[in-house]
Design an enzyme around this catalytic site. Structure first.
Site, PDB file in Angstrom:
ATOM      1  N   GLY A  81     -15.958  24.590  57.450  1.00 47.66           N
ATOM      2  CA  GLY A  81     -16.162  23.494  56.505  1.00 47.66           C
ATOM      3  C   GLY A  81     -17.581  23.492  55.966  1.00 47.66           C
ATOM      4  O   GLY A  81     -18.467  24.167  56.485  1.00 47.66           O
ATOM      5  N   ASP A 190     -19.073  26.815  65.904  1.00 43.96           N
ATOM      6  CA  ASP A 190     -18.806  27.660  67.059  1.00 43.96           C
ATOM      7  C   ASP A 190     -17.707  28.683  66.770  1.00 43.96           C
ATOM      8  O   ASP A 190     -17.784  29.830  67.216  1.00 43.96           O
ATOM      9  CB  ASP A 190     -18.433  26.801  68.271  1.00 43.96           C
ATOM     10  CG  ASP A 190     -17.164  25.986  68.040  1.00 43.96           C
ATOM     11  OD1 ASP A 190     -17.186  25.159  67.111  1.00 43.96           O
ATOM     12  OD2 ASP A 190     -16.191  26.154  68.780  1.00 43.96           O
ATOM     13  N   ASP A 220     -20.927  17.729  62.727  1.00 43.02           N
ATOM     14  CA  ASP A 220     -20.534  16.989  63.934  1.00 43.02           C
ATOM     15  C   ASP A 220     -21.619  17.037  65.009  1.00 43.02           C
ATOM     16  O   ASP A 220     -21.616  16.206  65.920  1.00 43.02           O
ATOM     17  CB  ASP A 220     -19.245  17.572  64.519  1.00 43.02           C
ATOM     18  CG  ASP A 220     -18.055  17.408  63.596  1.00 43.02           C
ATOM     19  OD1 ASP A 220     -18.209  16.776  62.542  1.00 43.02           O
ATOM     20  OD2 ASP A 220     -16.971  17.914  63.930  1.00 43.02           O
ATOM     21  N   MET A 263     -16.590  11.776  59.648  1.00 39.00           N
ATOM     22  CA  MET A 263     -16.158  13.020  60.281  1.00 39.00           C
ATOM     23  C   MET A 263     -16.687  13.136  61.710  1.00 39.00           C
ATOM     24  O   MET A 263     -17.717  12.555  62.048  1.00 39.00           O
ATOM     25  CB  MET A 263     -16.579  14.233  59.452  1.00 39.00           C
ATOM     26  CG  MET A 263     -15.703  14.458  58.231  1.00 39.00           C
ATOM     27  SD  MET A 263     -16.076  16.009  57.384  1.00 39.00           S
ATOM     28  CE  MET A 263     -14.705  16.069  56.232  1.00 39.00           C
ATOM     29  N   TYR A 392     -16.319  14.126  52.918  1.00 33.17           N
ATOM     30  CA  TYR A 392     -16.548  15.127  51.877  1.00 33.17           C
ATOM     31  C   TYR A 392     -17.789  14.812  51.054  1.00 33.17           C
ATOM     32  O   TYR A 392     -18.502  15.713  50.616  1.00 33.17           O
ATOM     33  CB  TYR A 392     -15.311  15.244  50.979  1.00 33.17           C
ATOM     34  CG  TYR A 392     -14.097  15.762  51.726  1.00 33.17           C
ATOM     35  CD1 TYR A 392     -14.095  17.038  52.276  1.00 33.17           C
ATOM     36  CD2 TYR A 392     -12.968  14.967  51.909  1.00 33.17           C
ATOM     37  CE1 TYR A 392     -12.998  17.516  52.975  1.00 33.17           C
ATOM     38  CE2 TYR A 392     -11.868  15.435  52.610  1.00 33.17           C
ATOM     39  CZ  TYR A 392     -11.890  16.714  53.150  1.00 33.17           C
ATOM     40  OH  TYR A 392     -10.801  17.175  53.857  1.00 33.17           O
TER      41      TYR A 392
END
Length: 477
Positions: A81, A190, A220, A263, A392
């Protein structure tokens, strides 16, 4: 000396100062008049100070102490993303390589691992490299992203990225060999970086040395053992900006319930940091309590993260009182909060939960914000409910000044590691005494790092909100 460098002052000057000024002017004139722009510096191993040394090679190179010969060809790809760091990281990497050795060839695979499998790449020409820093103030990825897992063969075949019976890792490895790449920079989370590590291992087992140096991208902020991932700070700031506008919708209808979904699949850091930044901005906001327009109407009334248990009924009672007093309720919720319960409900009802190439549930289909809105709406007596998602908006932003500084710092270290042949993911290592900036070994890189809800600032924020600190719950990755 050139006339422009002469001392024209008529005031008397002590002899020692005259000598110092003369030395300074001589050096300044030499640097400006005799050193071409393409020249670079050599760090002397005999001294800690840097000195300008003419290089014998026709291709000037900035040689690092402990370094090795320049890599001949470098490739860059971004995957997963978006985050407010991708284009910026590319710009800083290209800038640093050009400073180190302008003869190093740099290419970028278009659309991440998809482009690598398809052999699609672009070259950074000398003209482009001169203005590479333009990218540092842009959002998105200037070379494109994709979600591709090289070890998920059925998915790669289904998407037409390789033929039936092929091994995507071999296809990618063969492409890197054909392109003559000696260093691969992966900018991603990751999944992206562990995939790159597996690729490097595959190539090494087949007698081809490839140094993979990753940069940790995820809003995140959930990558072990990286203290702060690139772009996370900006995403929190942008989420706060997003809600500064959305909160005004509370005035569009009496007894409004606003759910701000942030998110964070398995980690509540972004939700908590977004709420904190929003509240910090609110503290400086001028309102008009005399007509009932006070800060409490604009405030955060609840902040739910995956790491803390949520009692719907108890929270509904608390929030109902706020609704009765202020006429609206504002909830910040992580998209990962309550997901396991929601999925169980969906599957029990016979609904299929769509998943991506990595096996993660597609959260747009799960829709946690909508689920929480349905749980709370009638319980708090809301006349109207609104769910707004800042993800977004936040992740596609250009990086802020703090993130740009971190991105540049990591890019410089990444290039240094590439010259030394040291692979890993560059970041501040939480397992070192002083959060050392280094290439963390790939075998230590993992996602799903939970937010530490014991952080003093988070507990203080919950206290400000009036929300009880509940039981800490394990979060599955």
């Amino acid at each position: 000396r050139p006339a422009s460098c002469q001392n024209t002052s008529s005031s008397p000057m002590p002899r020692t100062m005259k000598v110092a000024v003369a030395v300074f002017l001589a050096l300044a004139c030499t640097a400006s008049a005799s050193v071409p722009i393409s020249s670079t510096t050599t760090l002397s191993s005999q001294s800690q100070s840097a000195r300008i040394v003419p290089l014998a090679s026709s291709s000037p190179t900035l040689r690092l102490k402990g370094g090795s010969a320049s890599p001949k060809k470098v490739a860059i790809l971004t995957a997963g993303g978006l985050a407010p760091c991708l284009s910026s990281a590319i710009g800083y990497l290209v800038e640093q390589y050009t400073l180190m050795d302008p003869n190093i060839e740099i290419i970028a695979y278009v659309d991440g691992y998809k482009g690598l499998l398809q052999g699609r790449s672009v070259k950074f020409t000398p003209e482009v490299r001169k203005i590479a820093t333009v990218l540092t103030t842009h959002g998105g990825s200037c070379i494109g992203n994709s979600r591709v897992k090289l070890t998920n063969i059925p998915d790669c075949v289904k998407r037409g990225l390789c033929k039936e019976g092929c091994d995507p890792q071999k296809v990618a490895a063969d492409q890197l060999v054909r392109d003559g790449v000696s260093v691969l920079h992966t900018i991603g989370g990751d999944d992206t970086n562990t995939a790159a590590a597996e690729l490097a291992k595959y190539l090494k087992n087949n007698n081809y040395d490839l140094t993979v140096v990753g940069l940790p991208k995820t809003i995140d902020n959930d990558v072990y053992p990286i203290r702060l991932s690139l772009g996370a700070n900006t995403a929190a700031e942008q989420g706060a900006i997003f809600f500064r506008n959305v909160v005004n919708e509370a005035t569009s209808n009496p007894r409004m319930l606003i759910i701000h979904e942030v998110m964070g699949r398995h980690c509540g850091w972004l939700t908590a940091a977004t709420a904190r930044k929003y509240k910090d901005g609110l503290a400086a906001t001028v309102v008009m309590p005399g007509i009932g327009f006070d800060q409490r109407k604009l405030d955060v009334h609840a902040c739910y993260v995956p790491e803390l248990a949520i009692s719907i009924d108890q929270e509904a009672n608390r929030l109902k009182k706020i609704m009765d007093e202020t006429g609206n309720v504002n909830i910040f919720i992580s998209e990962g909060a309550g997901v396991e319960d929601i999925i169980k409900e969906m599957e029990a009802a016979g609904k299929e939960v769509p998943r991506d190439a990595f096996g993660h549930p597609k959260l747009d289909a799960v829709n946690p914000g909508k689920w929480f809105a349905e749980q709370f709406s009638s319980k708090v007596g809301a006349e109207k409910t609104m769910v707004q998602k800042s993800g977004y908006f936040a992740r596609s932003s250009a990086p802020n000044a703090e993130d740009r500084a971190l991105i540049k710092q990591c890019a410089i270290k990444a290039v240094e590691c590439a010259f030394k042949g040291v692979g890993g993911v560059v970041g501040h290592d939480e397992n070192t005494e002083h959060l050392e900036l280094r290439a963390c070994e790939f075998e230590r890189i993992a996602g799903g790092k939970p937010f530490d809800v014991q952080e003093a600032w988070f507990k203080a924020m919950l206290k400000e909100i009036g929300q009880p600190f509940t039981a800490v719950v394990p979060v599955a990755h």
